[in-house]
Motif scaffolding. Structure first.
Motif, PDB file in Angstrom:
ATOM      1  N   PHE A 368       8.801  -3.528   7.068  1.00  0.00           N
ATOM      2  CA  PHE A 368       7.309  -3.706   7.789  1.00  0.00           C
ATOM      3  C   PHE A 368       6.357  -2.598   7.666  1.00  0.00           C
ATOM      4  O   PHE A 368       6.571  -1.003   7.523  1.00  0.00           O
ATOM      5  N   GLN A 369       5.537  -2.636   7.997  1.00  0.00           N
ATOM      6  CA  GLN A 369       4.420  -1.234   8.350  1.00  0.00           C
ATOM      7  C   GLN A 369       3.993  -1.139   9.368  1.00  0.00           C
ATOM      8  O   GLN A 369       4.159   0.311   9.567  1.00  0.00           O
ATOM      9  N   VAL A 380       3.779  -6.773  18.361  1.00  0.00           N
ATOM     10  CA  VAL A 380       3.248  -6.744  17.242  1.00  0.00           C
ATOM     11  C   VAL A 380       3.587  -6.864  16.286  1.00  0.00           C
ATOM     12  O   VAL A 380       3.172  -4.695  15.975  1.00  0.00           O
ATOM     13  N   MET A 381       4.411  -6.617  15.287  1.00  0.00           N
ATOM     14  CA  MET A 381       4.495  -6.522  14.340  1.00  0.00           C
ATOM     15  C   MET A 381       4.227  -7.154  13.270  1.00  0.00           C
ATOM     16  O   MET A 381       3.976  -7.923  13.249  1.00  0.00           O
ATOM     17  N   VAL A 382       3.571  -5.833  11.962  1.00  0.00           N
ATOM     18  CA  VAL A 382       2.951  -6.270  10.786  1.00  0.00           C
ATOM     19  C   VAL A 382       4.099  -5.953   9.150  1.00  0.00           C
ATOM     20  O   VAL A 382       3.819  -4.642   9.267  1.00  0.00           O
ATOM     21  N   ALA A 383       4.441  -6.943   8.701  1.00  0.00           N
ATOM     22  CA  ALA A 383       5.061  -6.838   7.171  1.00  0.00           C
ATOM     23  C   ALA A 383       4.313  -6.893   6.241  1.00  0.00           C
ATOM     24  O   ALA A 383       2.829  -8.178   6.198  1.00  0.00           O
ATOM     25  N   GLU A 384       4.316  -7.090   5.032  1.00  0.00           N
ATOM     26  CA  GLU A 384       3.337  -6.275   3.936  1.00  0.00           C
ATOM     27  C   GLU A 384       4.518  -6.642   2.869  1.00  0.00           C
ATOM     28  O   GLU A 384       5.405  -6.202   2.727  1.00  0.00           O
ATOM     29  N   LYS A 385       4.313  -7.330   1.734  1.00  0.00           N
ATOM     30  CA  LYS A 385       5.259  -7.761   0.546  1.00  0.00           C
ATOM     31  C   LYS A 385       4.368  -6.879  -0.462  1.00  0.00           C
ATOM     32  O   LYS A 385       3.175  -6.311  -0.809  1.00  0.00           O
ATOM     33  N   TYR A 467      -5.875   1.793  -3.699  1.00  0.00           N
ATOM     34  CA  TYR A 467      -7.032   1.017  -2.484  1.00  0.00           C
ATOM     35  C   TYR A 467      -6.719  -0.471  -2.312  1.00  0.00           C
ATOM     36  O   TYR A 467      -6.999  -1.535  -1.556  1.00  0.00           O
ATOM     37  N   SER A 468      -4.861  -0.254  -2.471  1.00  0.00           N
ATOM     38  CA  SER A 468      -4.598  -1.393  -2.129  1.00  0.00           C
ATOM     39  C   SER A 468      -3.602  -1.404  -0.858  1.00  0.00           C
ATOM     40  O   SER A 468      -3.939  -0.314  -0.337  1.00  0.00           O
ATOM     41  N   GLY A 469      -3.064  -1.886   0.186  1.00  0.00           N
ATOM     42  CA  GLY A 469      -1.998  -2.474   0.801  1.00  0.00           C
ATOM     43  C   GLY A 469      -3.980  -2.622   2.126  1.00  0.00           C
ATOM     44  O   GLY A 469      -4.842  -3.337   1.824  1.00  0.00           O
ATOM     45  N   PHE A 470      -3.325  -2.135   3.274  1.00  0.00           N
ATOM     46  CA  PHE A 470      -4.277  -2.540   4.412  1.00  0.00           C
ATOM     47  C   PHE A 470      -4.291  -1.745   5.244  1.00  0.00           C
ATOM     48  O   PHE A 470      -3.585  -0.417   5.521  1.00  0.00           O
ATOM     49  N   GLY A 471      -5.748  -1.278   6.453  1.00  0.00           N
ATOM     50  CA  GLY A 471      -5.529  -0.753   7.408  1.00  0.00           C
ATOM     51  C   GLY A 471      -5.518  -1.471   9.085  1.00  0.00           C
ATOM     52  O   GLY A 471      -5.491  -2.616   8.785  1.00  0.00           O
ATOM     53  N   ALA A 472      -5.539  -1.183   9.530  1.00  0.00           N
ATOM     54  CA  ALA A 472      -4.770  -1.835  10.938  1.00  0.00           C
ATOM     55  C   ALA A 472      -4.966  -0.795  12.528  1.00  0.00           C
ATOM     56  O   ALA A 472      -4.846   0.153  12.450  1.00  0.00           O
TER      57      ALA A 472
END
Length: 573
Positions: A368-369, A380-385, A467-472
């Motif tokens: 969970f991120q 709203v929950m955002v998860a990432e591998k 540079y990987s991952g995400f912003g939200a």
């Protein structure tokens, strides 16, 4: 500048968005020599504040010297032009920089000082004038941590309370026979609120890793920890630690344990969890689970609503995860070769494909991120591998004549960030819509190895990858996700398509995926090409009000690193 010229074209291409983003790039500037990172820490009506980390000389010896952590506070105006730059090297002399911290309208710099004679680490803070960046007074002692032996390691974290009105400092000293934690609370003027709370548990420190701490609105303290068990290895007398279960305990403001929340729910074994408190309301536990104790895949998720006073579970909602929801990740070794890729680079990529051990489907690496509150009292929950691993590459060059044979050891850390999963939890605690956005990023950094980064502990603060991952960011009726991706994935929004892996981020595109809060419907658009700007770092983006600030960075083999800051604003049509 080409960054600014690009913005006009972007606005036209994004006209189909329900909530239209406006992009503005500031001018490029050079990062100071020896700088380690740069991030946006705050923004107000007067400008944007950046923290630039770097190393400074601590002391000199006959040969060589030692270094300490230092930092520079950079302020940009509304047009992202530099107003001032203060490095605090003089003020930090004899101290180690820790971080800048902003609470409400106040800006502080935190630093530590080690008293070798007393074996004590003292934490200091000084307030800064946001208009000038100068210290407004002297250093003030905030807290102190005494070690029992030289081998003890002090860990602490400066954070916000659940409602972000107070400062919380959580500390521990590693090396002792049991886990002991101290939780201290301060107001925005750094005045202590009550006495520090001492908490301990019965676990062997080697088998317990603190994952999260929540200081609730009603002054309860919740510790979330990962418990490990020793297992027999293949060789005689060989043992290793394996994750067993989560341990979640509720404490009162005096440090007395009130409740232990059961994490083995209906025969489910949690392998990733996140605990948050709704605004002035219940606690919400979200978790991925496996159907078997040592399962290496995620079979579903559950959400529990918990009473923040008693720790009693109010409701539990479960949802099985169908592996067909996943995309088909592309094999980077079989993708079309980059025109500038050498044979050695391609060989390295093929080697990594054989090495990776990410498991199948929604593996144990789902984390969970981000968590967002919705207007209808839902979440709203955002998860990432997320997966990271290290390896060593040894190369030997044969000697000739009088030249001896040379062996070089190179250390690599590989970060693999994959699919994004979003789901809605309604006010009753039920899981509503669920969406998966396929994504595959691989970033390899040549460095010395770090340990424990697959499941980073509470006190770990490795600011990588870049540079990987995400912003939200949450806007009126949507969640906006910002990430770098292979340009060939431009139209992929649903599982089932083969995804090309992003590895060369300098040639990647930065995309926005907009998810509707109502039903999870997604629209995806390219925001800009990283070929035309300093390569963006979405994972470290900062959200201030209705704006997101993004740092772009290009490392130069020759010359100084180039940096630029972008501002992304959303307006409703």
């Amino acid at each position: 500048m080409k960054c600014k010229m690009l913005a006009a074209a972007i606005l036209f291409s994004l006209s189909a968005f329900a909530q239209k983003p406006k992009l503005t790039w500031g001018d490029e500037f050079k990062l100071k020599k020896g700088s380690t990172d740069l991030e946006v820490i705050y923004a107000d009506k007067s400008g944007v504040y950046l923290q630039e980390g770097h190393l400074a000389v601590k002391s000199y010896f006959v040969i060589g010297g030692t270094v300490r952590s230092s930092a520079t506070l950079v302020k940009l105006d509304k047009n992202l032009m530099e107003l001032y730059r203060n490095d605090f090297n003089k003020e930090l002399k004899g101290k180690e920089f820790e971080q800048f911290f902003v609470i409400q309208d106040r800006l502080y710099v935190f630093a530590t000082d080690y008293d070798k004679k007393e074996a004590r680490i003292d934490l200091y803070a000084a307030e800064l004038d946001k208009n000038s960046g100068e210290m407004t007074g002297s250093w003030n002692l905030v807290s102190g941590f005494t070690k029992d032996s030289k081998k003890d390691e002090v860990n602490f974290k400066i954070d916000f309370s659940a409602d972000s009105t107070h400062i919380i400092i959580i500390s521990t000293i590693a090396g002792r026979e049991k886990n002991e934690y101290t939780v201290s609370e301060f107001d925005k003027a750094l005045k202590p609120i009550g006495k520090p709370v001492k908490i301990s548990n019965e676990f062997d420190p080697k088998t317990f890793q603190l994952q999260d701490v929540l200081f609730t609105n009603n002054r309860k303290i919740i510790l979330v920890g990962r418990v490990y068990e020793y297992q027999e290895g293949k060789k005689k007398k060989e043992k290793f630690l394996e994750f067993a279960n989560y341990n979640i305990r509720l404490y009162d403001e005096k440090g007395n344990q009130q409740k232990e929340i059961n994490t083995n729910i209906n025969g489910r074994w949690l392998n990733s969890t996140r605990l948050v408190q709704e605004k002035n309301n219940d606690l919400v536990l979200a978790a991925f689970y496996s159907n078997t104790k040592k399962g290496r895949t995620t079979d579903g998720m559950l959400v529990q609503r918990i009473n923040p006073v008693t720790g009693d579970v109010i409701s539990t909602s479960e949802k099985n995860i169908d592996y067909s929801m996943l995309g088909s990740e592309g094999d980077a070794a079989n993708d079309e070769a980059d025109e500038n890729e050498t044979k050695a680079e391609r060989k390295e990529r093929e080697s990594l494909e054989k090495m990776k051990d990410e498991g199948e489907a929604f593996s144990r690496y789902m984390r969970f991120q981000r968590i967002f509150y919705t207007p209808d009292n839902g979440l709203v929950m955002v998860a990432e591998k997320v997966h990271a691993y290290s390896y060593i590459r040894q190369t030997t060059r044969g000697g000739t004549g009088t030249t001896p044979m040379q062996t070089t050891m190179t250390y690599y850390t590989v970060y693999e960030y994959g699919d994004l999963l979003l789901f809605k939890v309604d006010a009753g605690g039920n899981i509503g819509w669920l969406r998966v956005l396929p994504k595959a990023q691989r970033e390899m950094i040549q460095e010395r190895m770090y340990s424990g980064f697959v499941y980073a502990g509470y006190f770990d603060a490795v600011n990588r990858p870049f540079y990987s991952g995400f912003g939200a960011m949450q806007t009126e009726n949507s969640i906006q996700l910002l990430f770098n991706d292979n340009p060939k994935n431009a139209t992929i929004t649903q599982p089932g398509s083969k995804v090309k892996m992003a590895t060369n981020f300098g040639k990647s595109h930065c995309f926005i995926a907009e998810f509707s809060l109502a039903d999870g419907r997604v629209e995806r658009r390219m925001l800009f090409s990283n070929s035309d700007t300093p390569t963006s770092m979405p994972r470290m983006a900062s959200v201030m009000g209705r704006d997101m600030y993004l740092v772009g960075r290009d490392d130069r083999v020759f010359g100084k690193t180039k940096i630029a800051v972008a501002k992304i604003s959303w307006t409703v049509k």
